[in-house]
Scaffold this motif. Sequence first.
Motif, PDB file in Angstrom:
ATOM      1  N   GLY A 312       1.467   4.960  -4.333  1.00  0.00           N
ATOM      2  CA  GLY A 312       2.697   5.638  -3.955  1.00  0.00           C
ATOM      3  C   GLY A 312       2.436   6.726  -2.931  1.00  0.00           C
ATOM      4  N   PHE A 313       1.378   7.532  -3.136  1.00  0.00           N
ATOM      5  CA  PHE A 313       1.031   8.574  -2.180  1.00  0.00           C
ATOM      6  C   PHE A 313       0.663   7.975  -0.821  1.00  0.00           C
ATOM      7  CE2 PHE A 313      -0.410  11.584  -5.789  1.00  0.00           C
ATOM      8  CZ  PHE A 313       0.894  12.026  -5.926  1.00  0.00           C
ATOM      9  N   HIS A 314      -0.128   6.895  -0.871  1.00  0.00           N
ATOM     10  CA  HIS A 314      -0.581   6.298   0.381  1.00  0.00           C
ATOM     11  C   HIS A 314       0.596   5.795   1.221  1.00  0.00           C
ATOM     12  CE1 HIS A 314      -2.646   3.775   3.277  1.00  0.00           C
ATOM     13  NE2 HIS A 314      -1.903   2.748   2.889  1.00  0.00           N
ATOM     14  N   PHE A 315       1.475   5.027   0.610  1.00  0.00           N
ATOM     15  CA  PHE A 315       2.585   4.462   1.376  1.00  0.00           C
ATOM     16  C   PHE A 315       3.564   5.544   1.821  1.00  0.00           C
ATOM     17  CE2 PHE A 315       1.268   0.451  -0.760  1.00  0.00           C
ATOM     18  CZ  PHE A 315       1.043  -0.284   0.401  1.00  0.00           C
ATOM     19  N   LEU A 316       3.664   6.638   1.074  1.00  0.00           N
ATOM     20  CA  LEU A 316       4.510   7.741   1.502  1.00  0.00           C
ATOM     21  C   LEU A 316       3.934   8.386   2.757  1.00  0.00           C
ATOM     22  CD1 LEU A 316       7.084   9.216   0.813  1.00  0.00           C
ATOM     23  CD2 LEU A 316       5.769  10.737  -0.649  1.00  0.00           C
ATOM     24  N   LYS A 317       2.621   8.518   2.798  1.00  0.00           N
ATOM     25  CA  LYS A 317       1.980   9.067   3.996  1.00  0.00           C
ATOM     26  C   LYS A 317       2.146   8.149   5.201  1.00  0.00           C
ATOM     27  CE  LYS A 317      -1.598  11.906   1.862  1.00  0.00           C
ATOM     28  NZ  LYS A 317      -3.055  12.142   1.750  1.00  0.00           N
ATOM     29  N   GLN A 318       2.233   6.846   4.910  1.00  0.00           N
ATOM     30  CA  GLN A 318       2.422   5.876   5.982  1.00  0.00           C
ATOM     31  C   GLN A 318       3.891   5.691   6.331  1.00  0.00           C
ATOM     32  OE1 GLN A 318      -0.305   4.559   7.633  1.00  0.00           O
ATOM     33  NE2 GLN A 318      -1.289   6.106   6.329  1.00  0.00           N
ATOM     34  N   ASP A 319       4.757   6.498   5.734  1.00  0.00           N
ATOM     35  CA  ASP A 319       6.202   6.455   5.987  1.00  0.00           C
ATOM     36  C   ASP A 319       6.835   5.133   5.570  1.00  0.00           C
ATOM     37  OD1 ASP A 319       6.039   9.032   7.244  1.00  0.00           O
ATOM     38  OD2 ASP A 319       5.217   7.997   8.989  1.00  0.00           O
ATOM     39  N   ASP A 320       6.228   4.472   4.610  1.00  0.00           N
ATOM     40  CA  ASP A 320       6.820   3.247   4.051  1.00  0.00           C
ATOM     41  C   ASP A 320       7.499   3.638   2.743  1.00  0.00           C
ATOM     42  OD1 ASP A 320       7.490   0.765   3.044  1.00  0.00           O
ATOM     43  OD2 ASP A 320       5.620  -0.188   3.695  1.00  0.00           O
ATOM     44  N   SER A 321       8.733   4.128   2.856  1.00  0.00           N
ATOM     45  CA  SER A 321       9.415   4.683   1.691  1.00  0.00           C
ATOM     46  C   SER A 321       9.680   3.638   0.627  1.00  0.00           C
ATOM     47  CB  SER A 321      10.739   5.322   2.118  1.00  0.00           C
ATOM     48  OG  SER A 321      10.506   6.347   3.049  1.00  0.00           O
ATOM     49  N   GLU A 322      10.005   2.419   1.038  1.00  0.00           N
ATOM     50  CA  GLU A 322      10.348   1.383   0.066  1.00  0.00           C
ATOM     51  C   GLU A 322       9.164   1.067  -0.833  1.00  0.00           C
ATOM     52  OE1 GLU A 322      11.992  -2.024   1.929  1.00  0.00           O
ATOM     53  OE2 GLU A 322      13.747  -0.969   2.722  1.00  0.00           O
ATOM     54  N   LYS A 323       7.988   0.860  -0.238  1.00  0.00           N
ATOM     55  CA  LYS A 323       6.804   0.579  -1.057  1.00  0.00           C
ATOM     56  C   LYS A 323       6.401   1.800  -1.881  1.00  0.00           C
ATOM     57  CE  LYS A 323       4.437  -3.311   1.070  1.00  0.00           C
ATOM     58  NZ  LYS A 323       4.504  -4.061  -0.211  1.00  0.00           N
ATOM     59  N   SER A 324       6.569   2.975  -1.312  1.00  0.00           N
ATOM     60  CA  SER A 324       6.248   4.190  -2.048  1.00  0.00           C
ATOM     61  C   SER A 324       7.101   4.297  -3.309  1.00  0.00           C
ATOM     62  CB  SER A 324       6.468   5.405  -1.147  1.00  0.00           C
ATOM     63  OG  SER A 324       6.165   6.603  -1.835  1.00  0.00           O
ATOM     64  N   VAL A 325       8.406   4.087  -3.162  1.00  0.00           N
ATOM     65  CA  VAL A 325       9.301   4.110  -4.322  1.00  0.00           C
ATOM     66  C   VAL A 325       8.900   3.052  -5.327  1.00  0.00           C
ATOM     67  CG1 VAL A 325      11.659   3.650  -5.079  1.00  0.00           C
ATOM     68  CG2 VAL A 325      11.261   5.125  -3.103  1.00  0.00           C
ATOM     69  N   GLU A 326       8.515   1.864  -4.844  1.00  0.00           N
ATOM     70  CA  GLU A 326       8.131   0.759  -5.732  1.00  0.00           C
ATOM     71  C   GLU A 326       6.959   1.155  -6.625  1.00  0.00           C
ATOM     72  OE1 GLU A 326       5.987  -3.650  -5.374  1.00  0.00           O
ATOM     73  OE2 GLU A 326       6.935  -2.739  -3.604  1.00  0.00           O
ATOM     74  N   TYR A 327       5.916   1.751  -6.048  1.00  0.00           N
ATOM     75  CA  TYR A 327       4.723   2.066  -6.840  1.00  0.00           C
ATOM     76  C   TYR A 327       4.904   3.321  -7.685  1.00  0.00           C
ATOM     77  CZ  TYR A 327       2.154  -1.700  -4.663  1.00  0.00           C
ATOM     78  OH  TYR A 327       1.736  -2.941  -4.273  1.00  0.00           O
ATOM     79  N   PHE A 328       5.617   4.320  -7.171  1.00  0.00           N
ATOM     80  CA  PHE A 328       5.897   5.476  -8.013  1.00  0.00           C
ATOM     81  C   PHE A 328       6.705   5.062  -9.244  1.00  0.00           C
ATOM     82  CE2 PHE A 328       5.413   8.466  -4.218  1.00  0.00           C
ATOM     83  CZ  PHE A 328       4.227   8.989  -4.686  1.00  0.00           C
ATOM     84  N   SER A 329       7.618   4.113  -9.068  1.00  0.00           N
ATOM     85  CA  SER A 329       8.477   3.674 -10.177  1.00  0.00           C
ATOM     86  C   SER A 329       7.704   2.880 -11.224  1.00  0.00           C
ATOM     87  CB  SER A 329       9.632   2.815  -9.636  1.00  0.00           C
ATOM     88  OG  SER A 329      10.437   3.562  -8.737  1.00  0.00           O
ATOM     89  N   LYS A 330       6.533   2.360 -10.856  1.00  0.00           N
ATOM     90  CA  LYS A 330       5.729   1.599 -11.811  1.00  0.00           C
ATOM     91  C   LYS A 330       4.960   2.493 -12.782  1.00  0.00           C
ATOM     92  CE  LYS A 330       4.877  -2.648  -9.169  1.00  0.00           C
ATOM     93  NZ  LYS A 330       3.827  -3.510  -8.590  1.00  0.00           N
ATOM     94  N   VAL A 331       4.812   3.755 -12.457  1.00  0.00           N
ATOM     95  CA  VAL A 331       4.093   4.675 -13.356  1.00  0.00           C
ATOM     96  C   VAL A 331       4.956   4.912 -14.589  1.00  0.00           C
ATOM     97  CG1 VAL A 331       3.098   6.977 -13.609  1.00  0.00           C
ATOM     98  CG2 VAL A 331       2.960   5.788 -11.402  1.00  0.00           C
ATOM     99  N   ARG A 332       4.401   4.656 -15.756  1.00  0.00           N
ATOM    100  CA  ARG A 332       5.152   4.786 -17.001  1.00  0.00           C
ATOM    101  C   ARG A 332       5.612   6.235 -17.197  1.00  0.00           C
ATOM    102  NH1 ARG A 332       1.545   4.060 -21.207  1.00  0.00           N
ATOM    103  NH2 ARG A 332      -0.006   4.772 -19.724  1.00  0.00           N
TER     104      ARG A 332
END
Length: 622
Positions: A312-332
């Motif tokens: 989530g941090f990586h994709f946020l730094k790469q300005d890929d908000s959709e993937k960032s949201v996807e991985y942050f949302s997977k954290v329980r």
Amino acid sequence: MVSFVKIPSLSILKYAVWCVALLLSAAVNAGDSASLKAQALNLYSELKMAEEAVPNNGNSVAVYIANHEQDLAIQSVIFSVDGRESARYNYSERDAEALNNGGLHLLIELQLPAGEHKIAAKFVVIDVDAGIHAGRLYPRFEQAISLKNDTQLKLELVRGGLFKMQAKAEIRVHDLGPENNVGSDSKPRLKAAYFNARRHLAFDALADAIAIIKSGAGVALFSDKQKQALSQSVAELGLRGELPELQGIVERSGGDQKTPLSAMFARYNAGVALIQQGKYAEGVAILVELSEGESYPHEEILLRDKTNLALGFHFLKQDDSEKSVEYFSKVRRLSPYANKALVGLGWAILTPSRSAASSAENDLNSPGVGAKSMPYLWSGSEDEIAWARRHAPFRRAWAVAHGEKAEDLQAAMVPWMELISRDPLDPAVQEGLLILPYAMSHWAGQSQRAEKYYVSASDQLQQALQTLDTASADIKNGGLRGAIDQVDRSDDSGWDIWLSALTASKDAYLDLLLDSSEFHRALSEYRQLTHISTVLSEYQNTFMADSRRGALADELETLLLKLNASAATWAANLDREALAEISRHRKRTEAYLAEANFALARNHENTRRKLNDVVWDGEARR
């Protein structure tokens, strides 16, 4: 429920412990603990063998618990003799899995008079894949037995015939023969050692294994999974080549076993390192494999949460908000990494995509610099946790969001509102306490609400400082170690109840300490040494009372003095590391409090400026 000063009497002894630690610290150091553990293992195995060689006046009864059904998990057991409860145990998920894999739990060892006795047992059982609200099975039995010397009973959960058709289960009793018959098909002691290794009772597991080997058992007696479990026990005790008795047994075995946890962490570290080196594609590929691969239990689930957080941090730094949201949302949401994920999730929702950032470069609400050169979120460390709030997404302090940006801002509030309801001692929560009013101050018509949230943040951070001061005083008074000692004495559950007991109250601070590797090491060494000392002391008080065992008694007494001295040294280390960690958190909390108060002062200055403008305009018209 455990509160701060749980055992007042222990605080009185605290000064003596510290004095002993200081006097002996020159003679006992961290390197000595591994040697002491190895000596204790060899002596304990000798004591167990000597105990078996001495005839008992009564009838010795060992009761083992087993599970024959792969689709069922034992949750608890109560065992009674002659109508009186003798033992009970609550099985953790880790315990239940060890039973399903062929382990045996030595529930109790009894000395009973000769003659007939009535034994009874009650199990609570659940389907392995069942949810927490699923129905249970409650098999039980009661049976009269005539005891022989060195009786070994196995109470086994089975489901067959009519019971299987009715989706029920029963308990069957097996007589495993004499205790010293380690070469029999049942191998109860070896399977019990495997069970102890799987539930992280490393000392007990290895002592049993060494005693079995000294009794004449060969390497072929140990299965691959037993070797793997015992190897893990050796690693947990920090031993290397101190146990020549286990040569050929303690080694990593091949086969179709799942990827060892250490290998998974190595892959995680490799993936993170590649990303830090700029090799994004390679690093992300490794982390995605860990995130989306086969599900692993227990600690591995935490690693998956950590992996999703990193992605989530990586994709946020790469300005890929959709993937960032996807991985942050997977954290329980109940994960230790959930709070940081909530912080990141809010910024990911609010962060424009790469294309949107370039097209809105001159917009009032766009970042001060282009997204390519200035990422929106920090790397994940506490030192950089406020980076996003200080650099994005608003160029000016009083900018107000409009249009789609206002809608994104409103959506970002959802995870942040959840975040601020959590423990204010947590660094991510403290960041959230400032994020929310910061973002709200840029939302049209919400300035008064932002003011209230800043005031609330200041109040909560001041309370957090008081809590940390109370925690520091508790540690200095021996409350932390006293509480650990108290809950570690309980042996009727496989769950890590010492953690839940210490973190039960709202003022608990243990979670803050566990982030420190040095504190974790001191805690592990202290608990291991005190457990070993307790086990050996029980032999000193009972078995070693016989004067015929003088040589072993002298060796045991000398070893106990060394173990207690080493435990005192690690107790001092434990307190020192705990106080250092609390001090670090206090400094961070003070910094956040200063930020909250500065924000309030800045808002007041803006109000005062507006008020002055009004007064000036009025005076000009006179």
